[in-house]
Design an enzyme around this catalytic site. Structure first.
Site, short mmCIF file in Angstrom:
data_model
loop_
_atom_site.label_atom_id
_atom_site.label_comp_id
_atom_site.label_asym_id
_atom_site.label_seq_id
_atom_site.Cartn_x
_atom_site.Cartn_y
_atom_site.Cartn_z
N GLU A 50 0.88 -1.53 0.07
CA GLU A 50 -0.13 -0.04 0.06
C GLU A 50 0.93 1.30 0.03
O GLU A 50 1.29 1.44 1.01
CB GLU A 50 -0.77 0.13 1.21
CG GLU A 50 -1.79 1.18 1.00
CD GLU A 50 -2.70 1.43 2.57
OE1 GLU A 50 -3.49 2.30 2.43
OE2 GLU A 50 -2.43 0.67 3.42
N GLU A 82 -12.34 2.08 3.93
CA GLU A 82 -11.39 2.48 5.13
C GLU A 82 -11.54 3.90 5.36
O GLU A 82 -10.74 4.69 5.05
CB GLU A 82 -10.03 2.25 4.53
CG GLU A 82 -9.09 2.32 5.85
CD GLU A 82 -7.47 1.81 5.51
OE1 GLU A 82 -7.31 0.67 5.54
OE2 GLU A 82 -6.87 2.73 5.18
#
Length: 241
Positions: free
Chosen positions: A149, A208
């Site tokens: 990420e 998220e």
């Protein structure tokens, strides 16, 4: 093809203290999958049992962050922390195997406190490559996928090492507040969703974000998405009823 959304239990349903309860709430809201950061304090068997009861997939977990009190957020690229990274990765693999999760986010980590990014860039790259090779070998033995990420180090986390984008798993939140996709902000999520569909993206889209209020009250955007695609709550075809 319509997108598949997974509820990030580290962010959604904060009104519920335990991950199994958050998972069950996500299932009741129509999510067919969930994800989480490192599930500290939640035994794997409890999370798996909740997922099986709710018939929800666990799509993604993180490697442990390291020592948060020391400012760590992952260890894969941090020089001198190779042993701790491998220990954490092995723990993540055991947990993922126990709950049936096929993907692990290998957290790169931050530039160590008190050091200059440029001065340690070469050492961090060498460490990162070494640890990724180790992770790739271990994950392939388990038939698991390792994900990276990149984090915006101009705004979100100035010290995070990895900031080059690669598409393997997508997570969403509005900018700049990091709230629901339909909250006031800079990003046009209806356009982004259509663009991802046009690319043929079939992975999960992780939610998220930090809910502005109760999580369920803020899921109008998801119900609208499902309705616009002719889907019932949960993202399944109305024709399947």
């Amino acid at each position: 093809m319509a997108l598949r959304f997974s509820a990030n239990l580290s962010w959604l349903f904060p009104e519920l203290p335990a991950l199994p309860a958050r998972l069950e709430a996500a299932a009741a809201a129509g999510f067919g999958a969930v994800e989480a950061a490192w599930p500290a304090g939640c035994p794997a068997q409890e999370l798996r049992a909740a997922a099986e009861r709710a018939r929800v997939r666990i799509a993604l977990l993180n490697t442990p962050p390291g020592d948060p009190e020391a400012g760590e957020l992952g260890l894969a690229a941090v020089p001198g922390r190779q042993a701790a990274f491998r220990e954490g990765l092995e723990a993540a693999v055991r947990y993922a195997r126990a709950v049936g999760c096929p993907r692990i986010h290998v957290m790169a980590g931050r530039v160590p406190l008190g050091t200059d990014r440029a001065a340690v860039a070469g050492e961090m790259e060498t460490t990162f490559i070494e640890n990724l090779r180790y992770a790739a070998d271990l994950l392939s033995q388990e038939d698991m996928i390792g994900l990276l990420e990149p984090i915006n180090n101009r705004i979100t986390d100035p010290r995070y090492y990895l900031n080059t984008p690669h598409q393997g798993h997508i997570q969403i939140a509005q900018v700049p507040g990091r709230h629901e996709p339909d909250s006031p902000g800079e990003l046009n999520f209806p356009y982004i969703f259509e663009f991802l569909e046009s690319l043929g993206y079939t992975g999960y889209v992780g939610c998220e974000y930090a809910p502005k209020g109760e999580t369920l009250e803020g899921l109008g955007w998801l119900r609208s998405y499902w309705e616009s695609r002719g889907l019932q709550d949960g993202g399944t075809s109305k024709a399947a009823k």
